[in-house]
Design a protein around this motif. Sequence first.
Motif, mmCIF file in Angstrom:
data_model
loop_
_atom_site.group_PDB
_atom_site.id
_atom_site.type_symbol
_atom_site.label_atom_id
_atom_site.label_comp_id
_atom_site.label_asym_id
_atom_site.label_seq_id
_atom_site.Cartn_x
_atom_site.Cartn_y
_atom_site.Cartn_z
ATOM 1 N N VAL A 24 -7.516 -18.130 -17.536
ATOM 2 C CA VAL A 24 -6.154 -17.978 -17.055
ATOM 3 C C VAL A 24 -5.331 -19.169 -17.498
ATOM 4 N N ASP A 25 -4.151 -18.916 -18.071
ATOM 5 C CA ASP A 25 -3.239 -19.972 -18.468
ATOM 6 C C ASP A 25 -2.354 -20.301 -17.273
ATOM 7 N N ARG A 34 2.689 -9.197 -18.049
ATOM 8 C CA ARG A 34 1.405 -9.277 -17.350
ATOM 9 C C ARG A 34 1.597 -8.594 -16.007
ATOM 10 N N ILE A 35 0.712 -7.670 -15.702
ATOM 11 C CA ILE A 35 0.789 -6.925 -14.450
ATOM 12 C C ILE A 35 -0.563 -7.007 -13.753
ATOM 13 N N TRP A 36 -0.517 -7.234 -12.441
ATOM 14 C CA TRP A 36 -1.715 -7.229 -11.610
ATOM 15 C C TRP A 36 -1.544 -6.138 -10.574
ATOM 16 N N ALA A 37 -2.469 -5.226 -10.509
ATOM 17 C CA ALA A 37 -2.464 -4.174 -9.483
ATOM 18 C C ALA A 37 -3.679 -4.418 -8.591
ATOM 19 N N GLU A 38 -3.443 -4.497 -7.306
ATOM 20 C CA GLU A 38 -4.529 -4.816 -6.380
ATOM 21 C C GLU A 38 -5.457 -3.636 -6.130
ATOM 22 N N ARG A 39 -5.047 -2.443 -6.514
ATOM 23 C CA ARG A 39 -5.911 -1.263 -6.384
ATOM 24 C C ARG A 39 -6.348 -0.838 -7.786
ATOM 25 N N THR A 60 -4.593 2.138 -9.419
ATOM 26 C CA THR A 60 -3.234 1.833 -9.876
ATOM 27 C C THR A 60 -3.277 1.082 -11.199
ATOM 28 N N ALA A 61 -4.188 0.126 -11.318
ATOM 29 C CA ALA A 61 -4.326 -0.621 -12.570
ATOM 30 C C ALA A 61 -4.657 0.331 -13.718
ATOM 31 N N GLU A 62 -5.524 1.283 -13.463
ATOM 32 C CA GLU A 62 -5.906 2.250 -14.498
ATOM 33 C C GLU A 62 -4.707 3.101 -14.926
ATOM 34 N N ILE A 74 -2.703 -5.757 -18.363
ATOM 35 C CA ILE A 74 -2.741 -5.199 -17.011
ATOM 36 C C ILE A 74 -4.115 -5.493 -16.425
ATOM 37 N N ARG A 75 -4.118 -6.166 -15.273
ATOM 38 C CA ARG A 75 -5.378 -6.599 -14.662
ATOM 39 C C ARG A 75 -5.513 -6.048 -13.258
#
Length: 136
Positions: free
Chosen positions: A2-3, A79-84, A87-89, A114-115
């Motif tokens: 992670v940067d 950069r996107i983070w989806a906690e579920r 949703t990330a998929e 997307i993580r």
Amino acid sequence: RVDTSALKADATAPRWNFEIPFVTPQGTAMAQFEISRDGGEQEVEAAKRVWRARFSLDVEPAGPVHALISLTGDKTSVRIWAERPATAEQLRAGASDLSQALSRAELQPGDIVIRDGAPPQAAPAARAGHFLDRAL
């Protein structure tokens, strides 16, 4: 890896924080936004300045989603983070649509990542006296 250099706050850089309400079938949801730019009072070449927009939104059934959009010159990285995980998929499946939308907006698409999970948090400051040499 992670940067975290992009996560450090520069007190001289312009920064705006605000909330925008969104109407959803479940009611009103608030999206929290932060817009900032590197190189506040420094003489930084305009092409190297980075504008960043961060936002978070928690709407069912997607759950919490966090985004960081960076604009350097005309190149836009997302950069996107989806906690579920589901949703990330779904977001990964639409990444090419996002790239095309950036192109239509006359922005050069950069990295689109997307993580799963939440974005990294800045490390907490060390406790006072943590590095104190007591062997005097």
